[in-house]
Design a protein around this motif. Structure first.
Motif, PDB file in Angstrom:
ATOM      1  N   GLN A  46       0.809  -1.216   0.000  1.00  0.00           N
ATOM      2  CA  GLN A  46       0.000   0.000   0.000  1.00  0.00           C
ATOM      3  C   GLN A  46       0.848   1.274   0.000  1.00  0.00           C
ATOM      4  N   LYS A  47       1.941   1.274   0.731  1.00  0.00           N
ATOM      5  CA  LYS A  47       2.753   2.494   0.812  1.00  0.00           C
ATOM      6  C   LYS A  47       3.374   2.850  -0.543  1.00  0.00           C
ATOM      7  N   VAL A  48       3.545   1.870  -1.399  1.00  0.00           N
ATOM      8  CA  VAL A  48       4.108   2.128  -2.722  1.00  0.00           C
ATOM      9  C   VAL A  48       3.237   3.112  -3.491  1.00  0.00           C
ATOM     10  N   PHE A  49       1.935   2.969  -3.382  1.00  0.00           N
ATOM     11  CA  PHE A  49       1.029   3.850  -4.120  1.00  0.00           C
ATOM     12  C   PHE A  49       1.230   5.307  -3.701  1.00  0.00           C
ATOM     13  N   ARG A  50       1.405   5.544  -2.403  1.00  0.00           N
ATOM     14  CA  ARG A  50       1.598   6.916  -1.928  1.00  0.00           C
ATOM     15  C   ARG A  50       2.939   7.477  -2.392  1.00  0.00           C
ATOM     16  N   GLU A  51       3.973   6.638  -2.357  1.00  0.00           N
ATOM     17  CA  GLU A  51       5.295   7.110  -2.772  1.00  0.00           C
ATOM     18  C   GLU A  51       5.334   7.409  -4.274  1.00  0.00           C
ATOM     19  N   VAL A  52       4.733   6.553  -5.056  1.00  0.00           N
ATOM     20  CA  VAL A  52       4.718   6.788  -6.506  1.00  0.00           C
ATOM     21  C   VAL A  52       3.849   8.001  -6.827  1.00  0.00           C
ATOM     22  N   ALA A  53       2.757   8.178  -6.077  1.00  0.00           N
ATOM     23  CA  ALA A  53       1.851   9.301  -6.335  1.00  0.00           C
ATOM     24  C   ALA A  53       2.544  10.652  -6.159  1.00  0.00           C
ATOM     25  N   ARG A  54       3.586  10.697  -5.321  1.00  0.00           N
ATOM     26  CA  ARG A  54       4.298  11.969  -5.126  1.00  0.00           C
ATOM     27  C   ARG A  54       5.635  12.022  -5.872  1.00  0.00           C
ATOM     28  N   HIS A  55       5.956  10.953  -6.612  1.00  0.00           N
ATOM     29  CA  HIS A  55       7.244  10.908  -7.304  1.00  0.00           C
ATOM     30  C   HIS A  55       7.220  11.803  -8.535  1.00  0.00           C
ATOM     31  N   ARG A  56       8.266  12.589  -8.731  1.00  0.00           N
ATOM     32  CA  ARG A  56       8.303  13.548  -9.844  1.00  0.00           C
ATOM     33  C   ARG A  56       8.327  12.863 -11.208  1.00  0.00           C
ATOM     34  N   ARG A  57       8.741  11.577 -11.242  1.00  0.00           N
ATOM     35  CA  ARG A  57       8.854  10.893 -12.531  1.00  0.00           C
ATOM     36  C   ARG A  57       7.694   9.927 -12.787  1.00  0.00           C
ATOM     37  N   ALA A  58       6.685   9.995 -11.949  1.00  0.00           N
ATOM     38  CA  ALA A  58       5.539   9.095 -12.133  1.00  0.00           C
ATOM     39  C   ALA A  58       4.813   9.413 -13.435  1.00  0.00           C
ATOM     40  N   THR A  59       4.383   8.379 -14.134  1.00  0.00           N
ATOM     41  CA  THR A  59       3.668   8.543 -15.402  1.00  0.00           C
ATOM     42  C   THR A  59       2.160   8.578 -15.162  1.00  0.00           C
ATOM     43  N   ASP A  60       1.435   8.967 -16.204  1.00  0.00           N
ATOM     44  CA  ASP A  60      -0.012   8.997 -16.070  1.00  0.00           C
ATOM     45  C   ASP A  60      -0.581   7.619 -15.779  1.00  0.00           C
ATOM     46  N   SER A  61      -0.034   6.582 -16.420  1.00  0.00           N
ATOM     47  CA  SER A  61      -0.569   5.231 -16.190  1.00  0.00           C
ATOM     48  C   SER A  61      -0.305   4.770 -14.764  1.00  0.00           C
ATOM     49  N   ALA A  62       0.856   5.106 -14.202  1.00  0.00           N
ATOM     50  CA  ALA A  62       1.139   4.747 -12.812  1.00  0.00           C
ATOM     51  C   ALA A  62       0.215   5.511 -11.871  1.00  0.00           C
ATOM     52  N   LEU A  63      -0.013   6.769 -12.169  1.00  0.00           N
ATOM     53  CA  LEU A  63      -0.879   7.580 -11.310  1.00  0.00           C
ATOM     54  C   LEU A  63      -2.324   7.101 -11.337  1.00  0.00           C
ATOM     55  N   LEU A  64      -2.779   6.612 -12.478  1.00  0.00           N
ATOM     56  CA  LEU A  64      -4.142   6.082 -12.554  1.00  0.00           C
ATOM     57  C   LEU A  64      -4.312   4.890 -11.636  1.00  0.00           C
ATOM     58  N   VAL A  65      -3.272   4.083 -11.509  1.00  0.00           N
ATOM     59  CA  VAL A  65      -3.326   2.952 -10.567  1.00  0.00           C
ATOM     60  C   VAL A  65      -3.358   3.485  -9.136  1.00  0.00           C
ATOM     61  N   CYS A  66      -2.570   4.507  -8.862  1.00  0.00           N
ATOM     62  CA  CYS A  66      -2.513   5.080  -7.511  1.00  0.00           C
ATOM     63  C   CYS A  66      -3.864   5.655  -7.085  1.00  0.00           C
ATOM     64  N   LEU A  67      -4.628   6.143  -8.051  1.00  0.00           N
ATOM     65  CA  LEU A  67      -5.924   6.721  -7.721  1.00  0.00           C
ATOM     66  C   LEU A  67      -6.878   5.707  -7.108  1.00  0.00           C
ATOM     67  N   ALA A  68      -6.627   4.436  -7.340  1.00  0.00           N
ATOM     68  CA  ALA A  68      -7.503   3.396  -6.788  1.00  0.00           C
ATOM     69  C   ALA A  68      -7.251   3.163  -5.305  1.00  0.00           C
ATOM     70  N   ASP A  69      -6.132   3.692  -4.801  1.00  0.00           N
ATOM     71  CA  ASP A  69      -5.818   3.532  -3.379  1.00  0.00           C
ATOM     72  C   ASP A  69      -6.338   4.746  -2.621  1.00  0.00           C
ATOM     73  N   LYS A  70      -7.092   4.509  -1.569  1.00  0.00           N
ATOM     74  CA  LYS A  70      -7.762   5.598  -0.858  1.00  0.00           C
ATOM     75  C   LYS A  70      -6.781   6.629  -0.312  1.00  0.00           C
ATOM     76  N   ARG A  71      -5.655   6.168   0.246  1.00  0.00           N
ATOM     77  CA  ARG A  71      -4.714   7.107   0.869  1.00  0.00           C
ATOM     78  C   ARG A  71      -3.824   7.791  -0.167  1.00  0.00           C
ATOM     79  N   ALA A  72      -3.605   7.141  -1.284  1.00  0.00           N
ATOM     80  CA  ALA A  72      -2.777   7.736  -2.332  1.00  0.00           C
ATOM     81  C   ALA A  72      -3.578   8.662  -3.243  1.00  0.00           C
ATOM     82  N   ARG A  73      -4.880   8.507  -3.258  1.00  0.00           N
ATOM     83  CA  ARG A  73      -5.731   9.238  -4.197  1.00  0.00           C
ATOM     84  C   ARG A  73      -5.581  10.764  -4.083  1.00  0.00           C
TER      85      ARG A  73
END
Length: 505
Positions: A431-458
């Motif tokens: 679960q913590k991966v979603f939050r870390e990727v959600a704030r990563h400067r190099r995250a892509t749109d496809s990675a962020l769309l996955v992160c949106l499914a996590d309540k805390r990363a959204r």
């Protein structure tokens, strides 16, 4: 719409014209976001103050308003903010020293550089809390004068003022050479003897739990002694006699002093109160012998705090790392290690030693690359955020150590977009991966769309500029207000949408 407006107020891509429009409809919450904008002009700051008067204090502290912009009779709290930064006008201080609102006089008292006549006025204030606030922050000569004040609360404040002269502090501790205090906050309002109920049901009561007075103002005097013992300006010869005092709080006040002789430190090291020993363990004043003694303390917090001591020997620190949770932080002694010590730790057969040095973020490339292949998961987990690691190295970490290192790999500033996409799709998920990727400067749109499914990363992902604009726009109707605000603050929200949202009002 309100959460959208609050988000828009913080959106860095908002045009100056739209900022003006938001100012014209701002309430307290919107004004808070607007006041923090780096591009807010002086004219806009003045307009925001006229719209939401309460924002003037924040704007003053943000440096958006000057003395020329403030009328102290209209915005006294903003005037206080400027005086607190020494950019107000002396005549303001004279006006506010006579303000009928006690809280304003209390805020004025600690302002630096007050005219002497204002200081005299505050020192004679009928409200003791105003005088006590002055005593806590004033100059040495005024502090010495207030040490003879008849109210014990004022003397307590003098004892905590680091500008108070050593001689005055010593006199307060010894209780000699000063007239006896005649009042305290307890006997001001209660018939003595009185002990304040720790579970006091009175909603308007502001006495501290356990405050007491039998005529000697004992709880306030005790607080004064504690403040003087903690004050680094108090002479050490005046404090050492308290090392065996029956009051735990007074002994505790000594534990952080950096001028204690080793004999006094040794007495505190055997104190029955773990908190005293823990504060002492982090004190730079203790010598190597006492450090080694405390390393075997039965209390884990004592050992953990000792690990943060700036001079703890490396062998002791390694021992502590094996038996105590030191936290995922770079310890001061490791940060100060020489290149030779860094290499020694990195080559140690003890994984605890290698883990400690792996927390550094400036390792030589050859040392860093050697630790990448470390067999111990804790070492690799500590190293994973280190800049300069290649995609191959980061993927090898994940392959060998799995979910244990996933979140730390996601924090690596050089993690490539493709790796971040794989991390959010890892099975099993972390679960913590979603939050870390959600704030990563190099995250892509496809990675962020996955992160949106996590309540805390959204909410984090909703503010990422790499998110596709249509998705950001859809998030403006999300059920979670935090997501809505983050989306509205996203600089990638289309300009036409932001304009429509602002102008819709």
């Amino acid at each position: 719409m309100h959460h959208i407006q609050c988000g828009l107020a913080a959106n860095p891509a908002l045009s100056s014209e739209l900022v003006d429009r938001l100012i014209s409809i701002a309430d307290d919450d919107i004004a808070t976001g607007l006041a923090c904008r780096a591009d807010l002009s002086r004219a806009q700051a003045i307009a925001l103050t006229e719209r939401v008067g309460e924002s003037a204090v924040q704007l003053a502290y943000e440096g958006r308003l000057t003395a020329a912009d403030i009328d102290p009779s209209v915005r006294p709290d903003a005037a206080l903010a400027l005086l607190d930064q020494e950019v107000g006008r002396p005549e303001w201080a004279r006006l506010l020293a006579a303000d009928p609102v006690r809280e304003r006089r209390e805020k004025l008292a600690p302002c630096p550089g007050l005219p002497s006549d204002v200081v005299d006025t505050l020192a004679a204030d009928p409200e003791v809390r105003v005088v006590a606030e002055l005593a806590l922050w004033t100059t040495p000569d005024v502090a010495t004068r207030l040490a003879t004040h008849p109210h014990a609360e004022v003397r307590r404040a003098v004892a905590g003022n680091e500008a108070t002269s050593p001689a005055t502090l010593a006199a307060l501790l010894a209780g000699e050479g000063l007239p006896a205090a005649r009042r305290c906050l307890v006997c001001d309002r209660e018939q003595t003897p009185f002990v304040h109920d720790r579970q006091c049901p009175r909603l308007d009561c502001d006495l501290l739990p356990g405050a007491s007075c039998d005529g000697s103002h004992e709880s306030t005097v005790h607080a004064m002694l504690e403040a003087a013992l903690r004050n680094p300006a108090t002479p050490v010869e005046a404090v050492v006699g308290f090392v065996d005092h029956p009051s735990m709080l007074l002994r505790w006040a000594l534990a952080t002093r950096q001028d204690l002789p080793q004999q006094a430190c040794a007495r505190l090291a055997s104190d029955p109160t773990p908190g005293i020993r823990a504060d002492l363990a982090e004190n730079p004043a203790i010598d190597d012998a006492l450090i080694r003694t405390l390393s075997d303390d039965r209390d884990p917090d004592v050992r953990r705090r000792l690990a943060h001591h700036p001079r703890v020997p490396l062998d002791v620190l390694t021992h502590l790392a094996r038996t105590t949770r030191t936290g995922a932080t770079l310890l001061p002694r490791i940060a100060a290690s020489s290149p030779a010590e860094v290499e020694e730790l990195a080559k140690s057969p003890d994984p605890a030693a290698r883990m400690l040095v792996a927390q550094r973020r400036d390792l030589p490339p050859e040392t860093r690359n050697r630790l990448v292949d470390d067999p111990d998961t804790k070492v690799v987990k500590a190293l994973a955020p280190h800049p300069g690691l290649t995609e191959t190295q980061l993927r090898a970490m994940v392959h060998r150590h799995g979910v244990s290192v996933l979140a730390k790999v996601a924090t690596n500033p050089d993690a490539p977009p493709a790796l971040l996409e794989d991390l959010v799709r890892h099975e099993p998920p972390v679960q913590k991966v979603f939050r870390e990727v959600a704030r990563h400067r190099r995250a892509t749109d496809s990675a962020l769309l996955v992160c949106l499914a996590d309540k805390r990363a959204r909410p984090i992902a909703a503010g990422h500029p790499a998110l596709p604009p249509p998705v950001i726009e859809d998030l403006l109707t999300d059920a979670d207000w935090q997501v809505v605000e983050a989306a509205a603050a996203n600089p990638s929200l289309p300009a036409a949408v932001t304009a429509d949202l602002v102008c819709r009002q």
